[in-house]
Design a protein around this motif. Structure first.
Motif, short mmCIF file in Angstrom:
data_model
loop_
_atom_site.label_atom_id
_atom_site.label_comp_id
_atom_site.label_asym_id
_atom_site.label_seq_id
_atom_site.Cartn_x
_atom_site.Cartn_y
_atom_site.Cartn_z
N HIS A 141 0.85 -1.20 0.00
CA HIS A 141 0.00 0.00 0.00
C HIS A 141 0.88 1.25 0.00
O HIS A 141 1.91 1.30 0.68
CB HIS A 141 -0.98 0.00 1.17
N ASP A 158 6.15 2.66 6.89
CA ASP A 158 4.76 2.27 6.63
C ASP A 158 4.14 3.21 5.62
O ASP A 158 3.56 4.21 6.00
CB ASP A 158 3.98 2.30 7.96
N ASN A 159 4.18 3.00 4.32
CA ASN A 159 4.78 1.85 3.70
C ASN A 159 5.50 2.24 2.42
O ASN A 159 5.38 1.57 1.38
CB ASN A 159 3.68 0.80 3.44
N GLU A 190 -5.17 1.61 2.36
CA GLU A 190 -5.00 0.52 3.35
C GLU A 190 -5.30 1.03 4.74
O GLU A 190 -5.93 0.35 5.56
CB GLU A 190 -3.57 -0.05 3.28
N GLU A 191 -4.85 2.27 5.01
CA GLU A 191 -5.00 2.84 6.36
C GLU A 191 -6.46 3.20 6.68
O GLU A 191 -6.77 3.51 7.81
CB GLU A 191 -4.12 4.08 6.51
N ASP A 218 4.66 -4.82 3.68
CA ASP A 218 4.18 -3.66 4.45
C ASP A 218 5.07 -3.51 5.69
O ASP A 218 4.97 -4.30 6.62
CB ASP A 218 2.71 -3.91 4.86
#
Ligand SMILES: [Zn+2]
Length: 340
Positions: A141, A158-159, A190-191, A218
């Motif tokens: 991501h 991240d990331n 993703e978050e 990740d």
């Protein structure tokens, strides 16, 4: 009515007393499981060599990493200006790498989410030499949490680390053709609910039946104990003998764990659906997730490029390349056999 009410009250009281009595036993049981699981992880081999001949383009990978983690990209949150810069960057890099466009419009798959900013995934492909084989999907991501209260959360480990790694791996496999087709997906959101990876399936870009494996990257760039976890061998035990060979002659401490349910492992964190690989698992696609343990800068403004460990990061990336080369040679139809 009054009697009925009293009965329920008595039953509730018995329940509370029972729970209070049994809770300490449950706690002790969990602690024992956790200790056993930690001992199992600790007993796995550590670093056994430090020198290696780099196979990935480390200069380019470092440049991509620092660009994605830069203050201009400002944590790459969908809807913020930094995300737009990250999207332009990915469009350029996917093009430069000469990948086959595999999105809905060139490399991109645009999608909308309820109440959130629009997302964009980037998807490119390298055809395998054996067209009969199902594809392997590499995901990372590129979004992070962006700017909050005027503070930038750059999301280096991240990331940005994982995205720069899939770009470096794509460059490698362009000159070293794999047997399986490889699909490279830099996913968004993703978050915020993993909408990017969900859309790969919802938008019919990927058919679960046509996929051999998801390899999700990740957080790859720092750990004080030089540990890299491969998560998913519990769900797919056929991965173990393959990846164990990497443990024996390793640049990093490759550990198998963080994939067992609490009933088996106790209070050790289960990362089985902690990132985009969880979406592939729900679709029935075997997965292996590579990542480092949480660190004090995790989801903090201090997750900066300056704080990553580049030497460790390149060793991690080389280890993942070795894993992919082994997986590409393997018969992956056995991965769908479940652990009981
Ligand atoms: Zn992440």
């Amino acid at each position: 009515m009054a009697l009925w009410f009293r009965r329920v009250g008595q039953l509730l009281a018995v329940g509370v007393v029972l729970a209070a009595t049994l809770w300490p036993f449950y706690q002790v049981g969990q602690q024992q499981l956790t200790r056993a699981e930690q001992a199992r992880i600790d007993a796995q081999p550590g670093v056994s060599r430090t020198r290696y001949q780099p196979r990935l383009d480390q200069l380019q990978q470092t440049a991509d990493f620092s660009t994605l983690a830069s203050s201009e990209m400002a944590g790459r949150r969908p809807g913020q200006p930094g995300s737009e810069l990250a999207r332009q960057f990915l469009q350029r890099r996917f093009t430069e790498l000469g990948l086959i466009p595999a999105g809905t419009d060139g490399f991109t798959q645009r999608y909308q989410t309820d109440g959130q900013s629009d997302g964009v995934n980037f998807v490119g492909k390298i055809n395998g030499t054996d067209p009969q084989l199902p594809a392997i999907v590499l995901t990372a991501h590129y979004d992070h949490v962006g700017v909050h209260h005027n503070r930038v959360y750059p999301g280096a480990d991240d990331n940005a680390s994982g995205v720069a790694a899939i770009l470096a791996l794509a460059a490698y496999f362009q000159t070293h053709p794999p047997r399986h087709s490889l699909i490279f997906a830099a996913v968004d959101h993703e978050e915020q609910g993993m909408h990017g990876s969900k859309q790969l399936f919802a938008g019919k870009l990927l058919d679960p039946q046509q996929l051999a494996l998801n390899v999700n990257l990740d957080m790859l760039s720092r750990d004080t104990k030089a540990q890299l976890f491969a998560v998913g061998t519990y769900q797919h035990p056929a991965l173990l003998p393959l990846l164990q060979s990497l443990q024996q002659d390793s640049l990093v401490a490759l550990k198998f764990g963080h994939d067992r349910p609490a009933a088996v492992a106790g209070r050790v964190q289960d990362w089985s659906d902690a990132s985009d690989h969880g979406i592939f698992a729900k679709e029935g696609v075997p997965f292996v997730y590579f990542g480092v343990p949480d660190h004090p800068d995790y989801h903090q403004p201090t997750d900066t490029f300056e704080r990553v460990d580049l030497e460790f990061y390149h060793k991690v990336s080389d280890t993942i390349l070795s894993a992919l080369l082994l997986l590409d040679q393997a018969d992956m139809s056995t991965l769908r056999q479940k652990n009981n």
